[in-house]
Scaffold this motif. Structure first.
Motif, PDB file in Angstrom:
ATOM      1  N   CYS A 148      52.814  66.107  88.415  1.00  0.00           N
ATOM      2  CA  CYS A 148      53.147  65.367  87.200  1.00  0.00           C
ATOM      3  C   CYS A 148      52.002  65.436  86.190  1.00  0.00           C
ATOM      4  O   CYS A 148      50.841  65.292  86.539  1.00  0.00           O
ATOM      5  CB  CYS A 148      53.433  63.913  87.571  1.00  0.00           C
ATOM      6  SG  CYS A 148      53.866  62.895  86.178  1.00  0.00           S
ATOM      7  N   ILE A 149      52.374  65.638  84.938  1.00  0.00           N
ATOM      8  CA  ILE A 149      51.401  65.623  83.848  1.00  0.00           C
ATOM      9  C   ILE A 149      51.697  64.418  82.963  1.00  0.00           C
ATOM     10  O   ILE A 149      52.836  64.166  82.594  1.00  0.00           O
ATOM     11  CB  ILE A 149      51.489  66.914  82.998  1.00  0.00           C
ATOM     12  CG1 ILE A 149      51.209  68.143  83.838  1.00  0.00           C
ATOM     13  CG2 ILE A 149      50.538  66.845  81.807  1.00  0.00           C
ATOM     14  CD1 ILE A 149      49.793  68.237  84.357  1.00  0.00           C
ATOM     15  N   ARG A 150      50.665  63.697  82.656  1.00  0.00           N
ATOM     16  CA  ARG A 150      50.789  62.558  81.745  1.00  0.00           C
ATOM     17  C   ARG A 150      50.179  62.929  80.404  1.00  0.00           C
ATOM     18  O   ARG A 150      49.385  63.859  80.310  1.00  0.00           O
ATOM     19  CB  ARG A 150      50.098  61.330  82.331  1.00  0.00           C
ATOM     20  CG  ARG A 150      50.780  60.816  83.573  1.00  0.00           C
ATOM     21  CD  ARG A 150      50.118  59.548  84.099  1.00  0.00           C
ATOM     22  NE  ARG A 150      50.906  58.945  85.135  1.00  0.00           N
ATOM     23  CZ  ARG A 150      51.917  58.100  84.927  1.00  0.00           C
ATOM     24  NH1 ARG A 150      52.236  57.756  83.701  1.00  0.00           N
ATOM     25  NH2 ARG A 150      52.580  57.591  85.933  1.00  0.00           N
ATOM     26  N   VAL A 151      50.550  62.184  79.390  1.00  0.00           N
ATOM     27  CA  VAL A 151      50.054  62.424  78.039  1.00  0.00           C
ATOM     28  C   VAL A 151      49.477  61.124  77.509  1.00  0.00           C
ATOM     29  O   VAL A 151      50.037  60.049  77.731  1.00  0.00           O
ATOM     30  CB  VAL A 151      51.197  62.889  77.107  1.00  0.00           C
ATOM     31  CG1 VAL A 151      50.669  63.231  75.736  1.00  0.00           C
ATOM     32  CG2 VAL A 151      51.955  64.043  77.698  1.00  0.00           C
ATOM     33  N   ASP A 152      48.366  61.222  76.813  1.00  0.00           N
ATOM     34  CA  ASP A 152      47.745  60.028  76.231  1.00  0.00           C
ATOM     35  C   ASP A 152      47.142  60.376  74.877  1.00  0.00           C
ATOM     36  O   ASP A 152      46.944  61.548  74.556  1.00  0.00           O
ATOM     37  CB  ASP A 152      46.673  59.473  77.159  1.00  0.00           C
ATOM     38  CG  ASP A 152      46.400  57.992  76.920  1.00  0.00           C
ATOM     39  OD1 ASP A 152      47.045  57.397  76.029  1.00  0.00           O
ATOM     40  OD2 ASP A 152      45.548  57.438  77.621  1.00  0.00           O
ATOM     41  N   LEU A 153      46.863  59.357  74.102  1.00  0.00           N
ATOM     42  CA  LEU A 153      46.238  59.527  72.794  1.00  0.00           C
ATOM     43  C   LEU A 153      44.751  59.826  72.956  1.00  0.00           C
ATOM     44  O   LEU A 153      44.116  59.313  73.866  1.00  0.00           O
ATOM     45  CB  LEU A 153      46.374  58.250  71.957  1.00  0.00           C
ATOM     46  CG  LEU A 153      47.787  57.748  71.658  1.00  0.00           C
ATOM     47  CD1 LEU A 153      47.709  56.451  70.854  1.00  0.00           C
ATOM     48  CD2 LEU A 153      48.593  58.782  70.906  1.00  0.00           C
ATOM     49  N   THR A 154      44.228  60.618  72.048  1.00  0.00           N
ATOM     50  CA  THR A 154      42.786  60.830  71.994  1.00  0.00           C
ATOM     51  C   THR A 154      42.184  59.739  71.116  1.00  0.00           C
ATOM     52  O   THR A 154      42.905  58.990  70.432  1.00  0.00           O
ATOM     53  CB  THR A 154      42.458  62.201  71.368  1.00  0.00           C
ATOM     54  OG1 THR A 154      42.955  62.219  70.025  1.00  0.00           O
ATOM     55  CG2 THR A 154      43.045  63.343  72.183  1.00  0.00           C
ATOM     56  N   GLU A 155      40.880  59.636  71.104  1.00  0.00           N
ATOM     57  CA  GLU A 155      40.206  58.679  70.222  1.00  0.00           C
ATOM     58  C   GLU A 155      40.518  59.008  68.765  1.00  0.00           C
ATOM     59  O   GLU A 155      40.709  58.111  67.941  1.00  0.00           O
ATOM     60  CB  GLU A 155      38.695  58.687  70.477  1.00  0.00           C
ATOM     61  CG  GLU A 155      37.952  57.610  69.728  1.00  0.00           C
ATOM     62  CD  GLU A 155      38.478  56.195  69.984  1.00  0.00           C
ATOM     63  OE1 GLU A 155      38.505  55.402  69.006  1.00  0.00           O
ATOM     64  OE2 GLU A 155      38.873  55.870  71.117  1.00  0.00           O
ATOM     65  N   PHE A 156      40.588  60.307  68.454  1.00  0.00           N
ATOM     66  CA  PHE A 156      40.951  60.743  67.101  1.00  0.00           C
ATOM     67  C   PHE A 156      42.322  60.197  66.708  1.00  0.00           C
ATOM     68  O   PHE A 156      42.523  59.712  65.594  1.00  0.00           O
ATOM     69  CB  PHE A 156      40.940  62.279  67.019  1.00  0.00           C
ATOM     70  CG  PHE A 156      41.472  62.831  65.734  1.00  0.00           C
ATOM     71  CD1 PHE A 156      40.744  62.727  64.556  1.00  0.00           C
ATOM     72  CD2 PHE A 156      42.705  63.463  65.699  1.00  0.00           C
ATOM     73  CE1 PHE A 156      41.247  63.233  63.364  1.00  0.00           C
ATOM     74  CE2 PHE A 156      43.211  63.966  64.512  1.00  0.00           C
ATOM     75  CZ  PHE A 156      42.480  63.862  63.339  1.00  0.00           C
ATOM     76  N   ALA A 157      43.284  60.269  67.637  1.00  0.00           N
ATOM     77  CA  ALA A 157      44.638  59.765  67.373  1.00  0.00           C
ATOM     78  C   ALA A 157      44.616  58.255  67.146  1.00  0.00           C
ATOM     79  O   ALA A 157      45.301  57.742  66.245  1.00  0.00           O
ATOM     80  CB  ALA A 157      45.574  60.115  68.524  1.00  0.00           C
TER      81      ALA A 157
END
Length: 157
Positions: free
Chosen positions: A90-99
């Protein structure tokens, strides 16, 4: 209120929301992101570190479409892929600090513009507006199944 009146009220609400909320927001955003990309940011800001399938479900798009969006937004520096510690497949996605910074900046800019325009309303109208916002923000989370309900209604036809 009769069902026909309810339907008409919802139609007017959606059209007004688009005209008075969404379109000015898109102008304020500056077109760096598409509406779907911005929706992905908002989904991830509300519920961090999502599986790709969860994000696709929240956006009501296919897994292939979400993969394309995530690929592009990763290249742009808005998202990062995170390995799931419980399921290596499974791959998860998250916001970067830039986002996070981008989202806060755009939402702050829009709030400034929005509040500037509210000054044109009378004090009584402003009070009604903020009361309505409080009611809507209290009720909307209770309607989190709206996208699924739409699928159910239109698949049964």
């Amino acid at each position: 209120m009769k069902q026909e009146e309810q339907l008409e009220s919802i139609q007017h609400l959606v059209m007004a929301f688009m005209q008075y909320i969404i379109l000015p927001f898109e102008k304020c955003m500056g077109l760096q992101l598409s509406v779907m990309q911005f929706r992905a940011l908002c989904c991830l800001a509300m519920s961090r570190n999502q599986k790709m399938t969860e994000l696709a479900e929240h956006l009501c798009i296919s897994k292939q479409q979400v993969t394309q969006i995530v690929d592009r937004m990763t290249e742009m520096g808005f998202l990062r892929r995170v390995e799931d510690t419980h399921d290596r497949r499974c791959i998860r996605v998250d916001l970067t600090e830039f986002a996070n910074q981008y989202l806060n900046e755009k939402l702050s800019d829009y709030a400034t513009v929005f509040c500037y325009d509210l000054r044109n309303l009378s004090k009584a109208q402003q009070k009604k507006f903020w009361t309505a916002v409080e009611y809507i923000m209290d009720i909307l989370p209770q309607m989190s199944g709206l996208a699924e309900s739409a699928e159910d209604v239109f698949q049964s036809e």
